[in-house]
Design a protein around this motif. Structure first.
Motif, PDB file in Angstrom:
ATOM      1  N   THR A   1      16.096   9.024   0.176  1.00 44.38           N
ATOM      2  CA  THR A   1      14.919   9.734   0.677  1.00 44.38           C
ATOM      3  C   THR A   1      13.668   8.883   0.524  1.00 44.38           C
ATOM      4  O   THR A   1      12.847   8.794   1.444  1.00 44.38           O
ATOM      5  N   MET A   2      13.511   8.250  -0.651  1.00 45.05           N
ATOM      6  CA  MET A   2      12.340   7.394  -0.872  1.00 45.05           C
ATOM      7  C   MET A   2      12.336   6.200   0.075  1.00 45.05           C
ATOM      8  O   MET A   2      11.293   5.846   0.628  1.00 45.05           O
ATOM      9  N   LEU A   3      13.506   5.579   0.276  1.00 46.75           N
ATOM     10  CA  LEU A   3      13.590   4.454   1.204  1.00 46.75           C
ATOM     11  C   LEU A   3      13.255   4.886   2.626  1.00 46.75           C
ATOM     12  O   LEU A   3      12.513   4.205   3.339  1.00 46.75           O
ATOM     13  N   SER A   4      13.789   6.018   3.011  1.00 41.30           N
ATOM     14  CA  SER A   4      13.526   6.538   4.350  1.00 41.30           C
ATOM     15  C   SER A   4      12.040   6.822   4.541  1.00 41.30           C
ATOM     16  O   SER A   4      11.464   6.471   5.576  1.00 41.30           O
ATOM     17  N   ALA A   5      11.423   7.434   3.544  1.00 41.65           N
ATOM     18  CA  ALA A   5       9.990   7.746   3.644  1.00 41.65           C
ATOM     19  C   ALA A   5       9.169   6.463   3.740  1.00 41.65           C
ATOM     20  O   ALA A   5       8.236   6.369   4.552  1.00 41.65           O
ATOM     21  N   ALA A   6       9.518   5.464   2.941  1.00 44.03           N
ATOM     22  CA  ALA A   6       8.784   4.193   2.972  1.00 44.03           C
ATOM     23  C   ALA A   6       8.933   3.511   4.324  1.00 44.03           C
ATOM     24  O   ALA A   6       7.954   3.050   4.915  1.00 44.03           O
TER      25      ALA A   6
ATOM     26  N   ASN B   1       0.802  -1.224   0.000  1.00 46.18           N
ATOM     27  CA  ASN B   1       0.000   0.000   0.000  1.00 46.18           C
ATOM     28  C   ASN B   1       0.837   1.277   0.000  1.00 46.18           C
ATOM     29  O   ASN B   1       0.287   2.369   0.033  1.00 46.18           O
ATOM     30  N   LEU B   2       2.164   1.133  -0.053  1.00 42.46           N
ATOM     31  CA  LEU B   2       3.016   2.306  -0.188  1.00 42.46           C
ATOM     32  C   LEU B   2       2.816   2.896  -1.581  1.00 42.46           C
ATOM     33  O   LEU B   2       2.383   2.200  -2.496  1.00 42.46           O
ATOM     34  N   PRO B   3       3.149   4.171  -1.767  1.00 39.22           N
ATOM     35  CA  PRO B   3       3.136   4.714  -3.129  1.00 39.22           C
ATOM     36  C   PRO B   3       4.022   3.842  -4.029  1.00 39.22           C
ATOM     37  O   PRO B   3       5.047   3.307  -3.579  1.00 39.22           O
ATOM     38  N   THR B   4       3.632   3.702  -5.279  1.00 37.67           N
ATOM     39  CA  THR B   4       4.283   2.775  -6.202  1.00 37.67           C
ATOM     40  C   THR B   4       5.794   2.920  -6.229  1.00 37.67           C
ATOM     41  O   THR B   4       6.518   1.931  -6.120  1.00 37.67           O
ATOM     42  N   ARG B   5       6.290   4.137  -6.356  1.00 37.74           N
ATOM     43  CA  ARG B   5       7.744   4.335  -6.443  1.00 37.74           C
ATOM     44  C   ARG B   5       8.437   3.882  -5.177  1.00 37.74           C
ATOM     45  O   ARG B   5       9.467   3.213  -5.221  1.00 37.74           O
ATOM     46  N   GLU B   6       7.889   4.246  -4.016  1.00 37.06           N
ATOM     47  CA  GLU B   6       8.507   3.855  -2.755  1.00 37.06           C
ATOM     48  C   GLU B   6       8.511   2.341  -2.596  1.00 37.06           C
ATOM     49  O   GLU B   6       9.498   1.751  -2.163  1.00 37.06           O
ATOM     50  N   MET B   7       7.392   1.710  -2.967  1.00 34.21           N
ATOM     51  CA  MET B   7       7.295   0.266  -2.843  1.00 34.21           C
ATOM     52  C   MET B   7       8.313  -0.425  -3.743  1.00 34.21           C
ATOM     53  O   MET B   7       9.009  -1.343  -3.322  1.00 34.21           O
ATOM     54  N   GLN B   8       8.436   0.043  -4.965  1.00 32.18           N
ATOM     55  CA  GLN B   8       9.351  -0.611  -5.887  1.00 32.18           C
ATOM     56  C   GLN B   8      10.812  -0.329  -5.536  1.00 32.18           C
ATOM     57  O   GLN B   8      11.660  -1.210  -5.686  1.00 32.18           O
ATOM     58  N   VAL B   9      11.112   0.859  -5.051  1.00 34.87           N
ATOM     59  CA  VAL B   9      12.474   1.144  -4.598  1.00 34.87           C
ATOM     60  C   VAL B   9      12.797   0.258  -3.402  1.00 34.87           C
ATOM     61  O   VAL B   9      13.888  -0.315  -3.310  1.00 34.87           O
ATOM     62  N   MET B  10      11.842   0.104  -2.501  1.00 33.39           N
ATOM     63  CA  MET B  10      12.060  -0.757  -1.334  1.00 33.39           C
ATOM     64  C   MET B  10      12.262  -2.205  -1.789  1.00 33.39           C
ATOM     65  O   MET B  10      13.132  -2.909  -1.252  1.00 33.39           O
ATOM     66  N   GLU B  11      11.500  -2.650  -2.776  1.00 36.66           N
ATOM     67  CA  GLU B  11      11.652  -4.019  -3.276  1.00 36.66           C
ATOM     68  C   GLU B  11      13.026  -4.219  -3.910  1.00 36.66           C
ATOM     69  O   GLU B  11      13.662  -5.241  -3.702  1.00 36.66           O
ATOM     70  N   MET B  12      13.491  -3.225  -4.688  1.00 38.03           N
ATOM     71  CA  MET B  12      14.823  -3.350  -5.288  1.00 38.03           C
ATOM     72  C   MET B  12      15.896  -3.393  -4.202  1.00 38.03           C
ATOM     73  O   MET B  12      16.858  -4.146  -4.309  1.00 38.03           O
TER      74      MET B  12
END
Length: 175
Positions: free
Chosen positions: A156-161, A121-132
């Motif tokens: 920043t995206m990882l931290s936000a997620a 349910n994270l924003p798409t970019r954050e979720m995919q960056v976290m997955e990578m």
């Protein structure tokens, strides 16, 4: 296309995707989002790209389609490897719980489902960056090259997620 070839072309592909999105959208922030989403989609199929020309065409097409979706207010789909419902997926193996009680195992499985649902349910970019980062074990620099953005943006995206998931965890545990 190999990862290093994709990384070498990523900045150009991102500029192309951004230009396409800006031409269709009046909102600069939305165009940035569309360009990043296009790069994530390109990364998902980078092994199937048949060269630079094919990658450029696909970058333009992906950005155009994502901009149309944005204009129609559609919800973008995600490419999470671990399904929310735990259904069959070749990339997912359930954890080995070893010799623990059935009660504890059930609690652990529930915790895992909860976490997968929050990540999905994270924003798409954050979720995919976290997955990578977490799922594929890529470094921030590798993710940055793939997405055509600065490593600081990845951090920043990882931290936000992670912060969003942590806040949800605190709410869940009543703290």
């Amino acid at each position: 296309m190999k990862q290093r070839d994709f990384e070498a072309l990523a900045a150009e592909l991102r500029r192309l995707a951004l230009a396409t999105a800006q031409a269709m959208l009046c909102n600069g922030a939305a165009a940035e989002d569309v360009a990043q989403d296009a790069m994530l989609k390109l990364w998902a199929v980078h092994d199937e790209l048949r060269g630079e020309a094919h990658a450029r065409r696909l970058a333009h097409t992906a950005a155009r389609q994502l901009a149309i979706d944005f204009l129609r207010h559609r919800q973008r789909t995600s490419a999470l490897i671990v399904p929310i419902d735990g259904s069959a997926n070749d990339n997912y193996a359930p954890p080995d719980y070893g010799d623990i009680s059935p009660q504890k195992r059930m609690e652990m499985e529930e915790d895992e489902r909860w976490l997968r649902h929050r990540i999905a349910n994270l924003p798409t970019r954050e979720m995919q960056v976290m997955e990578m980062r977490q799922g594929e074990g890529k470094s921030n620099d590798e993710i940055a090259r793939i997405m055509g953005i600065a490593p600081a943006s990845v951090a920043t995206m990882l931290s936000a997620a992670r912060r969003k998931i942590f806040e949800e965890l605190k709410k869940r545990n009543g703290k």
